[in-house]
Design a protein around this motif. Structure first.
Motif, mmCIF file in Angstrom:
data_model
loop_
_atom_site.group_PDB
_atom_site.id
_atom_site.type_symbol
_atom_site.label_atom_id
_atom_site.label_comp_id
_atom_site.label_asym_id
_atom_site.label_seq_id
_atom_site.Cartn_x
_atom_site.Cartn_y
_atom_site.Cartn_z
ATOM 1 N N GLY A 57 18.444 15.974 27.809
ATOM 2 C CA GLY A 57 19.026 16.874 26.824
ATOM 3 C C GLY A 57 20.328 16.365 26.241
ATOM 4 N N ASP A 58 20.590 15.054 26.344
ATOM 5 C CA ASP A 58 21.893 14.544 25.934
ATOM 6 C C ASP A 58 22.038 14.296 24.438
ATOM 7 O OD1 ASP A 58 20.043 12.569 26.208
ATOM 8 O OD2 ASP A 58 21.283 11.236 27.410
ATOM 9 N N PHE A 59 20.979 13.941 23.728
ATOM 10 C CA PHE A 59 21.081 13.761 22.285
ATOM 11 C C PHE A 59 19.700 13.872 21.667
ATOM 12 C CE2 PHE A 59 20.815 9.631 24.277
ATOM 13 C CZ PHE A 59 19.801 8.998 23.569
ATOM 14 N N PRO A 60 19.617 14.178 20.369
ATOM 15 C CA PRO A 60 18.314 14.387 19.721
ATOM 16 C C PRO A 60 17.528 13.085 19.618
ATOM 17 C CG PRO A 60 20.119 15.158 18.323
ATOM 18 C CD PRO A 60 20.725 14.455 19.487
ATOM 19 N N SER A 61 16.217 13.219 19.598
ATOM 20 C CA SER A 61 15.371 12.062 19.342
ATOM 21 C C SER A 61 15.349 11.807 17.831
ATOM 22 C CB SER A 61 13.960 12.321 19.870
ATOM 23 O OG SER A 61 13.396 13.420 19.196
ATOM 24 N N SER A 62 14.917 10.623 17.456
ATOM 25 C CA SER A 62 14.901 10.237 16.054
ATOM 26 C C SER A 62 13.731 10.899 15.328
ATOM 27 C CB SER A 62 14.788 8.718 15.954
ATOM 28 O OG SER A 62 14.692 8.329 14.620
ATOM 29 N N ASN A 63 13.970 11.404 14.134
ATOM 30 C CA ASN A 63 12.912 11.986 13.314
ATOM 31 C C ASN A 63 12.578 11.119 12.108
ATOM 32 O OD1 ASN A 63 12.646 14.257 14.934
ATOM 33 N ND2 ASN A 63 14.180 15.388 13.802
ATOM 34 N N TRP A 64 13.302 10.028 11.920
ATOM 35 C CA TRP A 64 13.097 9.136 10.781
ATOM 36 C C TRP A 64 12.854 7.727 11.291
ATOM 37 C CZ3 TRP A 64 12.915 10.835 5.792
ATOM 38 C CH2 TRP A 64 13.372 12.129 5.555
ATOM 39 N N ALA A 65 12.029 6.994 10.570
ATOM 40 C CA ALA A 65 11.780 5.604 10.929
ATOM 41 C C ALA A 65 11.399 4.834 9.670
ATOM 42 C CB ALA A 65 10.667 5.494 11.959
ATOM 43 N N LEU A 66 11.571 3.527 9.729
ATOM 44 C CA LEU A 66 11.134 2.670 8.637
ATOM 45 C C LEU A 66 9.724 2.197 8.929
ATOM 46 C CD1 LEU A 66 14.265 0.450 7.936
ATOM 47 C CD2 LEU A 66 13.399 2.330 6.579
ATOM 48 N N LEU A 67 8.807 2.496 8.032
ATOM 49 C CA LEU A 67 7.460 1.952 8.096
ATOM 50 C C LEU A 67 7.376 0.920 6.976
ATOM 51 C CD1 LEU A 67 5.193 5.072 8.717
ATOM 52 C CD2 LEU A 67 6.068 3.436 10.361
ATOM 53 N N ALA A 68 7.737 -0.301 7.305
ATOM 54 C CA ALA A 68 7.786 -1.357 6.302
ATOM 55 C C ALA A 68 6.392 -1.660 5.790
ATOM 56 C CB ALA A 68 8.429 -2.604 6.899
ATOM 57 N N GLY A 69 6.302 -1.954 4.517
ATOM 58 C CA GLY A 69 5.005 -2.245 3.920
ATOM 59 C C GLY A 69 5.116 -3.216 2.769
ATOM 60 N N ASP A 70 3.996 -3.836 2.460
ATOM 61 C CA ASP A 70 3.881 -4.754 1.327
ATOM 62 C C ASP A 70 2.705 -4.313 0.470
ATOM 63 O OD1 ASP A 70 5.876 -6.444 2.386
ATOM 64 O OD2 ASP A 70 4.396 -7.539 3.565
ATOM 65 N N LEU A 71 2.831 -4.483 -0.828
ATOM 66 C CA LEU A 71 1.722 -4.258 -1.757
ATOM 67 C C LEU A 71 1.531 -5.565 -2.512
ATOM 68 C CD1 LEU A 71 -0.340 -2.526 -3.339
ATOM 69 C CD2 LEU A 71 1.546 -1.780 -4.784
ATOM 70 N N TYR A 72 0.376 -6.192 -2.288
ATOM 71 C CA TYR A 72 0.064 -7.483 -2.894
ATOM 72 C C TYR A 72 -1.077 -7.279 -3.883
ATOM 73 C CZ TYR A 72 -1.950 -12.149 -3.255
ATOM 74 O OH TYR A 72 -2.457 -13.324 -3.736
ATOM 75 N N GLU A 73 -1.037 -8.022 -4.973
ATOM 76 C CA GLU A 73 -2.073 -7.895 -5.993
ATOM 77 C C GLU A 73 -2.616 -9.265 -6.355
ATOM 78 O OE1 GLU A 73 -2.504 -6.340 -10.627
ATOM 79 O OE2 GLU A 73 -0.532 -6.415 -9.686
ATOM 80 N N ASP A 74 -3.944 -9.375 -6.456
ATOM 81 C CA ASP A 74 -4.541 -10.556 -7.061
ATOM 82 C C ASP A 74 -5.430 -10.067 -8.205
ATOM 83 O OD1 ASP A 74 -7.037 -9.816 -6.001
ATOM 84 O OD2 ASP A 74 -6.951 -11.259 -4.369
ATOM 85 N N ALA A 75 -6.272 -10.918 -8.736
ATOM 86 C CA ALA A 75 -7.053 -10.553 -9.916
ATOM 87 C C ALA A 75 -8.034 -9.416 -9.649
ATOM 88 C CB ALA A 75 -7.808 -11.777 -10.430
ATOM 89 N N ASP A 76 -8.546 -9.308 -8.415
ATOM 90 C CA ASP A 76 -9.605 -8.345 -8.129
ATOM 91 C C ASP A 76 -9.205 -7.138 -7.301
ATOM 92 O OD1 ASP A 76 -11.474 -10.000 -9.425
ATOM 93 O OD2 ASP A 76 -11.663 -11.224 -7.615
ATOM 94 N N LYS A 77 -8.083 -7.228 -6.582
ATOM 95 C CA LYS A 77 -7.768 -6.152 -5.631
ATOM 96 C C LYS A 77 -6.269 -6.056 -5.365
ATOM 97 C CE LYS A 77 -8.561 -9.108 -1.612
ATOM 98 N NZ LYS A 77 -8.741 -10.328 -2.349
ATOM 99 N N PHE A 78 -5.919 -4.928 -4.736
ATOM 100 C CA PHE A 78 -4.599 -4.733 -4.149
ATOM 101 C C PHE A 78 -4.778 -4.812 -2.640
ATOM 102 C CE2 PHE A 78 -4.286 -2.187 -8.069
ATOM 103 C CZ PHE A 78 -3.204 -2.828 -8.653
ATOM 104 N N VAL A 79 -3.790 -5.347 -1.967
ATOM 105 C CA VAL A 79 -3.789 -5.362 -0.514
ATOM 106 C C VAL A 79 -2.477 -4.722 -0.066
ATOM 107 C CG1 VAL A 79 -3.807 -6.763 1.581
ATOM 108 C CG2 VAL A 79 -5.203 -7.443 -0.388
ATOM 109 N N VAL A 80 -2.590 -3.662 0.741
ATOM 110 C CA VAL A 80 -1.432 -2.986 1.299
ATOM 111 C C VAL A 80 -1.375 -3.314 2.781
ATOM 112 C CG1 VAL A 80 -0.374 -0.747 1.811
ATOM 113 C CG2 VAL A 80 -1.518 -1.121 -0.381
ATOM 114 N N ARG A 81 -0.225 -3.777 3.229
ATOM 115 C CA ARG A 81 0.016 -4.029 4.649
ATOM 116 C C ARG A 81 1.143 -3.097 5.068
ATOM 117 N NH1 ARG A 81 2.241 -8.400 6.075
ATOM 118 N NH2 ARG A 81 1.306 -8.553 8.099
#
Length: 172
Positions: A57-81
Protein backbone atom coordinates in the motif's frame (compact mmCIF):
# COMPACT_ATOMS: atom_id res chain seq x y z
CA UNK A 1 21.57 45.36 -13.00
CA UNK A 2 23.20 43.80 -16.10
CA UNK A 3 23.98 40.68 -14.09
CA UNK A 4 20.33 40.37 -13.06
CA UNK A 5 19.16 40.74 -16.69
CA UNK A 6 21.68 38.10 -17.81
CA UNK A 7 20.42 35.73 -15.13
CA UNK A 8 16.80 36.43 -16.11
CA UNK A 9 17.58 35.80 -19.80
CA UNK A 10 19.42 32.59 -18.93
CA UNK A 11 16.45 31.31 -16.93
CA UNK A 12 14.04 32.19 -19.74
CA UNK A 13 16.24 30.37 -22.28
CA UNK A 14 16.46 27.33 -20.02
CA UNK A 15 12.71 27.30 -19.44
CA UNK A 16 12.07 27.60 -23.20
CA UNK A 17 14.52 24.76 -23.91
CA UNK A 18 12.87 22.49 -21.34
CA UNK A 19 9.43 23.30 -22.71
CA UNK A 20 10.53 22.58 -26.27
CA UNK A 21 12.09 19.28 -25.18
CA UNK A 22 8.88 18.17 -23.47
CA UNK A 23 6.83 19.18 -26.52
CA UNK A 24 9.05 16.98 -28.70
CA UNK A 25 8.77 14.05 -26.28
CA UNK A 26 4.98 14.39 -26.21
CA UNK A 27 4.77 14.69 -30.00
CA UNK A 28 6.81 11.52 -30.51
CA UNK A 29 5.24 9.48 -27.73
CA UNK A 30 1.64 10.70 -27.79
CA UNK A 31 0.45 7.93 -30.09
CA UNK A 32 2.25 5.27 -28.07
CA UNK A 33 1.09 6.46 -24.66
CA UNK A 34 -1.67 4.08 -23.67
CA UNK A 35 -3.93 4.05 -20.61
CA UNK A 36 -4.45 0.74 -18.83
CA UNK A 37 -7.72 0.52 -16.93
CA UNK A 38 -8.16 -2.03 -14.17
CA UNK A 39 -10.53 -4.83 -15.08
CA UNK A 40 -13.57 -5.27 -12.90
CA UNK A 41 -12.50 -7.66 -10.19
CA UNK A 42 -14.52 -10.79 -9.72
CA UNK A 43 -14.33 -12.53 -6.34
CA UNK A 44 -13.34 -15.75 -8.08
CA UNK A 45 -10.72 -14.13 -10.34
CA UNK A 46 -7.98 -12.89 -8.02
CA UNK A 47 -5.44 -12.00 -10.76
CA UNK A 48 -7.82 -10.09 -13.06
CA UNK A 49 -6.06 -6.75 -12.61
CA UNK A 50 -3.37 -4.98 -10.69
CA UNK A 51 -4.19 -3.71 -7.24
CA UNK A 52 -4.63 0.02 -6.91
CA UNK A 53 -1.58 0.25 -4.64
CA UNK A 54 1.71 -1.57 -4.29
CA UNK A 55 2.04 -4.80 -2.32
CA UNK A 56 2.27 -2.89 0.99
CA UNK A 57 0.00 0.00 0.00
CA UNK A 58 2.99 2.33 -0.28
CA UNK A 59 2.36 3.90 -3.70
CA UNK A 60 -0.03 3.55 -6.67
CA UNK A 61 0.66 1.18 -9.52
CA UNK A 62 1.17 2.61 -12.99
CA UNK A 63 -1.91 3.14 -15.17
CA UNK A 64 -0.03 4.41 -18.25
CA UNK A 65 2.52 2.72 -20.45
CA UNK A 66 4.19 3.20 -23.81
CA UNK A 67 3.13 0.65 -26.40
CA UNK A 68 5.66 1.47 -29.08
CA UNK A 69 4.63 0.74 -32.63
CA UNK A 70 5.65 1.12 -36.25
CA UNK A 71 3.49 1.53 -39.35
CA UNK A 72 5.30 0.46 -42.52
CA UNK A 73 3.93 0.74 -46.04
CA UNK A 74 4.93 -0.89 -49.30
CA UNK A 75 3.11 -0.97 -52.65
CA UNK A 76 0.60 -3.65 -51.61
CA UNK A 77 0.13 -3.48 -47.85
CA UNK A 78 0.62 -1.80 -44.50
CA UNK A 79 2.47 -3.60 -41.75
CA UNK A 80 1.88 -2.57 -38.14
CA UNK A 81 4.28 -3.78 -35.46
CA UNK A 82 3.22 -3.14 -31.88
CA UNK A 83 5.31 -4.02 -28.83
CA UNK A 84 3.01 -5.62 -26.27
CA UNK A 85 5.20 -7.75 -23.99
CA UNK A 86 3.83 -9.97 -21.28
CA UNK A 87 0.65 -11.03 -23.04
CA UNK A 88 -0.59 -14.25 -24.57
CA UNK A 89 -2.13 -14.20 -28.04
CA UNK A 90 -5.57 -14.94 -26.56
CA UNK A 91 -5.27 -11.69 -24.54
CA UNK A 92 -5.25 -9.66 -27.79
CA UNK A 93 -8.11 -8.57 -30.03
CA UNK A 94 -7.47 -6.96 -33.43
CA UNK A 95 -10.18 -5.19 -35.42
CA UNK A 96 -10.28 -3.03 -38.56
CA UNK A 97 -12.97 -0.33 -38.63
CA UNK A 98 -13.00 1.52 -41.96
CA UNK A 99 -9.64 3.34 -41.90
CA UNK A 100 -8.63 2.62 -38.28
CA UNK A 101 -6.85 -0.40 -36.80
CA UNK A 102 -8.00 -1.07 -33.23
CA UNK A 103 -5.93 -3.29 -30.93
CA UNK A 104 -7.32 -4.27 -27.54
CA UNK A 105 -5.81 -6.40 -24.88
CA UNK A 106 -5.47 -7.14 -21.22
CA UNK A 107 -2.28 -7.55 -19.25
CA UNK A 108 -2.99 -9.48 -16.08
CA UNK A 109 -1.30 -8.78 -12.78
CA UNK A 110 1.15 -11.44 -11.67
CA UNK A 111 2.73 -10.95 -8.27
CA UNK A 112 6.32 -12.18 -8.00
CA UNK A 113 6.18 -13.09 -4.34
CA UNK A 114 3.99 -12.74 -1.28
CA UNK A 115 6.83 -11.39 0.86
CA UNK A 116 8.74 -8.17 0.41
CA UNK A 117 7.58 -4.98 -1.22
CA UNK A 118 8.02 -3.05 -4.43
CA UNK A 119 10.43 -0.12 -4.48
CA UNK A 120 9.75 0.80 -8.11
CA UNK A 121 6.54 -0.02 -9.93
CA UNK A 122 6.43 1.02 -13.59
CA UNK A 123 4.65 -1.91 -15.26
CA UNK A 124 1.05 -1.22 -16.21
CA UNK A 125 -1.68 -3.83 -15.84
CA UNK A 126 -5.30 -3.99 -16.91
CA UNK A 127 -7.14 -3.63 -20.17
CA UNK A 128 -6.05 -1.26 -22.94
CA UNK A 129 -7.00 -0.26 -26.44
CA UNK A 130 -4.96 1.47 -29.08
CA UNK A 131 -6.35 3.03 -32.27
CA UNK A 132 -4.01 3.45 -35.23
CA UNK A 133 -5.31 5.53 -38.15
CA UNK A 134 -4.55 4.01 -41.55
CA UNK A 135 -3.58 6.39 -44.38
CA UNK A 136 -5.55 4.46 -47.04
CA UNK A 137 -8.43 1.93 -47.15
CA UNK A 138 -7.50 -1.72 -46.57
CA UNK A 139 -9.12 -5.10 -47.20
CA UNK A 140 -10.21 -6.04 -43.68
CA UNK A 141 -11.10 -9.65 -44.66
CA UNK A 142 -7.50 -10.35 -45.69
CA UNK A 143 -5.83 -8.83 -42.63
CA UNK A 144 -3.46 -11.24 -40.86
CA UNK A 145 -1.96 -10.96 -37.37
CA UNK A 146 0.81 -12.87 -35.61
CA UNK A 147 2.36 -12.57 -32.16
CA UNK A 148 5.91 -13.59 -31.30
CA UNK A 149 8.39 -12.55 -28.61
CA UNK A 150 6.13 -9.76 -27.35
CA UNK A 151 5.62 -8.17 -30.79
CA UNK A 152 2.22 -8.12 -32.50
CA UNK A 153 2.61 -7.95 -36.30
CA UNK A 154 -0.42 -7.11 -38.42
CA UNK A 155 -0.45 -7.13 -42.24
CA UNK A 156 -3.22 -5.10 -43.86
CA UNK A 157 -3.52 -5.44 -47.66
CA UNK A 158 -4.39 -2.19 -49.38
CA UNK A 159 -7.71 -1.96 -51.15
CA UNK A 160 -7.37 -2.25 -54.93
CA UNK A 161 -8.44 1.33 -55.61
CA UNK A 162 -6.03 2.60 -52.93
CA UNK A 163 -2.97 0.92 -54.43
CA UNK A 164 -2.97 2.97 -57.57
CA UNK A 165 -2.18 1.59 -60.96
CA UNK A 166 0.75 2.13 -63.26
CA UNK A 167 -0.35 2.98 -66.79
CA UNK A 168 1.94 2.03 -69.61
CA UNK A 169 2.18 4.58 -72.38
CA UNK A 170 2.00 3.03 -75.84
CA UNK A 171 3.72 4.48 -78.85
CA UNK A 172 1.42 4.76 -81.89
Amino acid sequence: MDRLNELKQGLEDTWHSLGEGWRQVLDRASGALTRFTPASRNRHDEDAAAPARGANGDFPSSNWALLAGDLYEDADKFVVRLEVPGLNKQDLDVEVRSDVLVVRGEKRYEQESTSGRYRIRQCAFGSFHRSIPLPLPVIADRTAASYRNGVLRIELPKAEHARGRRIEVRVD
